[in-house]
Enzyme design. Sequence first.
Site: not given
Ligand code: ZN
Ligand code: MN
Length: 255
Positions: A34, A36, A45, A120, A122, A174, A179
């Site tokens: 995804e 970033h 992730d 991640h 979710e 995020h 990260e």
């Molecule tokens: Zn992430």
């Molecule tokens: Mn994520």
Amino acid sequence: MNSATVMMAEMTWPEFAERLREDTVVFLPTGMTEQHGPHLPMGVDHLLPTAIAEMVAGEVDGIVAPTVNYGYKSMPRSGGGPSFPGSTGLDGATLSAVIRDVIRELARHGVRRVCVIDGHFENLWFLNEGIDLAMREVGDPGFRVMCLQHWEFLNRETLERVFPDGYPGIELEHAAVLETSLMLHFYPQLVRSDRIPDNAPMDAPPYDVWPARPEWVPGTGSLTSAAAASAEKGALMAEQYRGDMAAAVRHELIE
Ligand code: ZN
Ligand code: MN
């Protein structure tokens, strides 16, 4: 050839079989592909849990199974949502089924201890579901599984040093300081340091809508500023992960 590798994908089957004992912990990193932000690769992730699993496996003489690189769908308020090119989500039932099948297969090979390390946000409930289904299929009360999301291991002292102005919470983090700092520590060559964003925090209402509203999300894809990220902060978090995750794994799965 390095026969001391902890990575299952780099082992031959006799090496894998030889490494397995009653209490060998097999780590299963999980994550997502995804967006970033403009400065981090889309694999963050799953790259981070893979590196963390390799590090912790080295502490407890474990093995790291190949990473599950796709995860549950990106949500706007925690990952920017589906409108960014590249954010590639699975249906929840698909993710649960993949986790169930991989864990069941590991059990069939004689593995008795599994630690899922996720990166991640979710994914959590779909991982829990997959693990629960695997436990039911394996049907062995001596088979043990542990599941964690890496940021849960950051204690107050570490958070105060990484976020001297206050921790904004994992959803807003995020592609931001947490990260980016961990990526600067584990994968510095993958960080576009000249593109680290400094946008204001996302300001979304306390609910979700379908179809998603891309305008809720900062255009960079980072949900708050990443400007305060550093490799030193990444190293600090990584060292806490090394010690505390290894201790938790020993406590739950080995001793
Ligand atoms: Zn992430
Ligand atoms: Mn994520």
